[in-house]
Design an enzyme around this catalytic site. Structure first.
Site, mmCIF file in Angstrom:
data_model
loop_
_atom_site.group_PDB
_atom_site.id
_atom_site.type_symbol
_atom_site.label_atom_id
_atom_site.label_comp_id
_atom_site.label_asym_id
_atom_site.label_seq_id
_atom_site.Cartn_x
_atom_site.Cartn_y
_atom_site.Cartn_z
ATOM 1 N N LYS A 113 -12.136 -14.786 -4.759
ATOM 2 C CA LYS A 113 -11.532 -14.365 -3.489
ATOM 3 C C LYS A 113 -10.161 -13.759 -3.720
ATOM 4 C CE LYS A 113 -14.074 -17.145 -0.187
ATOM 5 N NZ LYS A 113 -14.064 -18.235 0.773
ATOM 6 N N LYS A 195 -24.880 -12.942 -5.822
ATOM 7 C CA LYS A 195 -25.385 -13.607 -4.613
ATOM 8 C C LYS A 195 -25.232 -12.701 -3.383
ATOM 9 C CE LYS A 195 -21.470 -15.995 -2.617
ATOM 10 N NZ LYS A 195 -20.880 -17.086 -1.939
ATOM 11 N N LYS A 198 -21.788 -12.081 2.740
ATOM 12 C CA LYS A 198 -21.411 -11.476 4.023
ATOM 13 C C LYS A 198 -20.492 -10.290 3.808
ATOM 14 C CE LYS A 198 -20.598 -16.104 5.679
ATOM 15 N NZ LYS A 198 -19.725 -17.078 6.273
HETATM 16 P P1 TYM Z 1 -19.732 -20.325 3.631
HETATM 17 O O1 TYM Z 1 -19.410 -20.077 5.039
HETATM 18 O O2 TYM Z 1 -19.220 -19.385 2.609
HETATM 19 O O3 TYM Z 1 -21.256 -20.439 3.407
HETATM 20 C C1 TYM Z 1 -22.046 -21.320 4.199
HETATM 21 C C2 TYM Z 1 -23.205 -21.874 3.402
HETATM 22 O O4 TYM Z 1 -24.070 -20.819 2.970
HETATM 23 C C3 TYM Z 1 -24.330 -20.974 1.586
HETATM 24 N N1 TYM Z 1 -24.568 -19.630 1.016
HETATM 25 C C4 TYM Z 1 -25.648 -19.309 0.291
HETATM 26 N N2 TYM Z 1 -26.716 -20.011 -0.088
HETATM 27 C C5 TYM Z 1 -27.653 -19.369 -0.813
HETATM 28 N N3 TYM Z 1 -27.566 -18.058 -1.168
HETATM 29 C C6 TYM Z 1 -26.517 -17.320 -0.808
HETATM 30 N N4 TYM Z 1 -26.447 -16.032 -1.146
HETATM 31 C C7 TYM Z 1 -25.482 -17.944 -0.046
HETATM 32 N N5 TYM Z 1 -24.318 -17.495 0.495
HETATM 33 C C8 TYM Z 1 -23.773 -18.564 1.133
HETATM 34 C C9 TYM Z 1 -23.082 -21.647 1.038
HETATM 35 O O5 TYM Z 1 -23.334 -22.306 -0.180
HETATM 36 C C10 TYM Z 1 -22.742 -22.605 2.134
HETATM 37 O O6 TYM Z 1 -23.496 -23.801 2.023
HETATM 38 N N6 TYM Z 1 -16.736 -23.834 1.951
HETATM 39 C C11 TYM Z 1 -17.934 -23.693 2.730
HETATM 40 C C12 TYM Z 1 -17.753 -24.143 4.163
HETATM 41 C C13 TYM Z 1 -17.278 -25.558 4.264
HETATM 42 C C14 TYM Z 1 -18.029 -26.724 3.942
HETATM 43 C C15 TYM Z 1 -17.178 -27.813 4.192
HETATM 44 C C16 TYM Z 1 -19.319 -26.912 3.469
HETATM 45 C C17 TYM Z 1 -16.066 -25.972 4.691
HETATM 46 N N7 TYM Z 1 -16.004 -27.332 4.630
HETATM 47 C C18 TYM Z 1 -17.595 -29.123 3.966
HETATM 48 C C19 TYM Z 1 -19.736 -28.247 3.255
HETATM 49 C C20 TYM Z 1 -18.876 -29.315 3.484
HETATM 50 C C21 TYM Z 1 -18.280 -22.201 2.702
HETATM 51 O O7 TYM Z 1 -17.551 -21.427 2.179
HETATM 52 O O8 TYM Z 1 -19.322 -21.824 3.323
#
Ligand code: TYM
Length: 331
Positions: A113, A195, A198
């Site tokens: 990032k 991967k 978004k």
């Molecule tokens: P975020 O918003 O980036 O992504 C949300 C969830 O989607 C999964 N993900 C994927 N899984 C498979 N293939 C992909 N290409 C892919 N892209 C995204 C991510 O692994 C995630 O599970 N830090 C977290 C948000 C968060 C969180 C937490 C999660 C904040 N606090 C506490 C669990 C527990 C995040 O960046 O999600």
């Protein structure tokens, strides 16, 4: 026996991808009957990247609608907004004082990032994993269903929890990542070695949950494959086809062997159409419900307010315990 506790969340960035859905949200839906589930909108985490304030507010509400449209029952799950629960930033501050710069420096997501947003490497981006640790530890979560890109954040959460426990006695439960066997990492359709994200600039690389059926068909039709023209699972040699097989496998609940058999003797054209149709079939009802829910913001508010209340009740005691242990005056 008490149900195990689940906690997870998604950032309110809008434009969720099929990766978010298959890697996270879809697994959450399967867990709602067996576990005591807390699912939040990680709006505080979203602040680490500059966002238009109105857009962030709208994305937060839309994401609640999406959780429900994807199948999360608000009666069975606690759905809430991270910034509404004082324990998250409060605990995060305490945990920051028990986390080392060296540990945070090793986080690959921070490095990625920081490279992508070189003009805004703020300290929130750096301490992002500590807030995530607080999210999880505040609930004494047993399991955290996430995609494979969050594994490292789960590891640091455990390290912080163990450090705190060894200094002050048993306080936090050590959480485990729950990562699906397939779909833990959905790859881009144009670059299947990275991967699906978004933030991808090439629209053809990502399928958005709000894409129209025609867009979805077009994107799968143009998905990068290879020249073998044989549906065979091999992540190394055939990353594009293997990724499509994973997508199809999760939606249709089929193993890779079953998919190989199903498309034996058929080329990529037929296979890609079948994958696209499976995705359209899954997303169409979800989108319909999502649009209906968006028309009723009052209902969404009711849902998160109920969730917020439960989340505050759940976390208050542990936060006080932590404060007391580190020497803050409580009560
Ligand atoms: P975020 O918003 O980036 O992504 C949300 C969830 O989607 C999964 N993900 C994927 N899984 C498979 N293939 C992909 N290409 C892919 N892209 C995204 C991510 O692994 C995630 O599970 N830090 C977290 C948000 C968060 C969180 C937490 C999660 C904040 N606090 C506490 C669990 C527990 C995040 O960046 O999600």
């Amino acid at each position: 026996m008490e149900k195990k506790i689940i906690l997870s969340g998604i950032q309110a960035t809008g434009n969720l991808t099929l990766g978010n859905y298959l890697g996270a949200l879809n697994n959450w839906v399967e867990m709602q009957d067996k576990y005591d589930c807390y699912y939040m909108i990680a709006d505080l985490h979203t602040l680490t990247i500059r966002k238009d304030p109105e857009e962030l507010r709208q994305n937060t509400l839309s994401l609640i609608a999406l959780y429900i449209a994807a199948g999360l029952d608000p009666e069975k799950n606690t759905i809430f907004i991270q910034s509404h629960i004082p324990a998250h930033p409060s605990l995060s501050w305490v945990l920051n004082c028990y986390t080392y710069m060296g540990e945070l420096n090793r986080m690959t997501q921070f490095k990625d990032k920081a490279a992508k947003h070189a003009d805004n490497i703020n300290s929130g981006l750096f301490t992002y994993p500590v807030l995530m640790a607080a999210d999880i530890l505040a609930y004494n979560a047993d399991l955290v269903p996430v995609g494979d890109d969050q594994k490292q954040h789960l590891e640091i959460t455990r390290d912080i929890a163990e450090r705190f426990n060894s200094l002050y006695g048993e306080t936090f439960k050590l959480p485990e990542a729950y990562i699906g066997k397939v779909g833990a990492r959905i790859m881009g359709l144009q670059d299947p070695t990275a991967k699906m994200s978004k933030s991808a600039t090439n629209e053809l690389d990502k399928v958005l949950l709000t894409d129209t059926p025609d867009d979805i068909r077009k994107k799968f039709k143009k998905a990068v494959t290879d020249s073998e023209n044989k549906v065979r699972y091999d992540r190394e040699a055939k990353p594009g086809v293997s990724n499509l097989m994973s997508i199809y496998g999760i939606i249709k609940n089929k193993s890779m062997e079953e998919i190989e058999k199903e498309f034996d003797g058929q080329g990529y054209g037929v296979f890609k159409t079948a994958v696209a149709e499976a995705v359209v079939e899954r997303l169409e009802p979800l989108q319909k419900r999502y649009n209906e829910l968006l028309e009723n913001p009052e209902k969404l508010k009711e849902i998160y307010q109920k969730g917020d209340k439960k989340a505050i009740e759940k976390t208050d005691k542990l936060l006080k315990e932590v404060y007391r242990k580190v020497g803050l005056v409580v009560d």
